[in-house]
Design an enzyme around this catalytic site. Structure first.
Site, PDB file in Angstrom:
ATOM      1  N   HIS A 161      20.322 113.617  70.880  1.00 32.17           N
ATOM      2  CA  HIS A 161      19.295 114.571  71.320  1.00 32.17           C
ATOM      3  C   HIS A 161      19.850 115.508  72.398  1.00 32.17           C
ATOM      4  CE1 HIS A 161      16.673 112.340  68.692  1.00 32.17           C
ATOM      5  NE2 HIS A 161      17.117 111.241  69.264  1.00 32.17           N
ATOM      6  N   GLU A 188      14.651 109.938  75.938  1.00 31.62           N
ATOM      7  CA  GLU A 188      15.829 109.382  75.267  1.00 31.62           C
ATOM      8  C   GLU A 188      17.081 110.177  75.587  1.00 31.62           C
ATOM      9  OE1 GLU A 188      17.268 108.117  70.746  1.00 31.62           O
ATOM     10  OE2 GLU A 188      15.378 109.196  71.010  1.00 31.62           O
ATOM     11  N   HIS A 229      21.851 106.280  70.844  1.00 30.19           N
ATOM     12  CA  HIS A 229      20.417 106.594  70.816  1.00 30.19           C
ATOM     13  C   HIS A 229      19.627 105.457  71.451  1.00 30.19           C
ATOM     14  CE1 HIS A 229      20.396 110.155  68.082  1.00 30.19           C
ATOM     15  NE2 HIS A 229      21.603 109.681  67.824  1.00 30.19           N
ATOM     16  N   GLU A 260      21.416 102.080  68.367  1.00 31.68           N
ATOM     17  CA  GLU A 260      20.090 102.137  68.976  1.00 31.68           C
ATOM     18  C   GLU A 260      20.094 101.125  70.127  1.00 31.68           C
ATOM     19  OE1 GLU A 260      17.811 104.276  68.309  1.00 31.68           O
ATOM     20  OE2 GLU A 260      17.745 104.725  66.155  1.00 31.68           O
TER      21      GLU A 260
END
Length: 178
Positions: free
Chosen positions: A11, A25, A78, A143
């Protein structure tokens, strides 16, 4: 010849990623990416960062950067999210398919994140993700816990360096045994 690892902070810029209670995030991923990269560099690994500031480029642009840099491995960092707060906990790694070097890299990272205190949710195939299907090198999307699970955030904050070291050690274990 030293390996080159492309570290991708998910992101950024106008794309905050998942948001929970004011936590974004994009901020967690950038902090982790820079910390992981520093540990890799201290261990003789060349690192290419897709971003080092709060900027946005599309997943395709980021994977193209990594391909152009000639990386040997691509690790995209992430934070996970779920429909309801505190619904799930743990780490998961996403790969194009469960076989080969990317899956080995994902497994090495997950095991070390589990040792750092996270629940290990395993490895999932996600051939639909641009980061994974357009990479010309073994690619893993990590993640690092659920951003909307208080326990995962507390663990990340309390053991930030340990979590960064766990990801880096998973990468190093893969690079050194290649």
């Amino acid at each position: 010849m030293a390996a080159m690892v492309v570290i991708d902070a998910g992101h950024g810029g106008s794309n905050p990623g998942a948001v929970y209670g004011g936590r974004q995030e994009k901020d967690d991923t950038l902090a982790l990416a820079l910390a992981v990269g520093q540990i890799l560099e201290q261990n003789g690994v060349e690192v290419y960062y897709t971003r080092t500031t709060d900027s946005y480029e599309s997943p395709l642009e980021r994977v193209q950067q990594g391909n152009a840099a000639g990386g040997d491995y691509f690790v995209s960092i992430h934070r996970n999210s779920s429909p309801y707060p505190n619904q799930y906990t743990g780490v998961e790694s996403l790969v194009f398919n469960r076989y080969g070097e990317a899956a080995r890299l994902a497994g090495n990272i997950n095991v070390r994140l589990e040792q750092a205190g996270f629940e290990n949710l395993g490895i999932s195939e996600r051939p639909d993700l641009v980061i994974l299907n357009r990479s010309e090198m073994p690619a893993v999307l990590v993640e690092a816990g659920f951003i909307n699970t208080d326990a995962d955030n507390e663990l990340l904050d309390a053991r930030f360096q340990e979590v960064a070291r766990a990801i880096a050690e998973g990468i190093l274990a893969t690079v050194w045994s290649a």
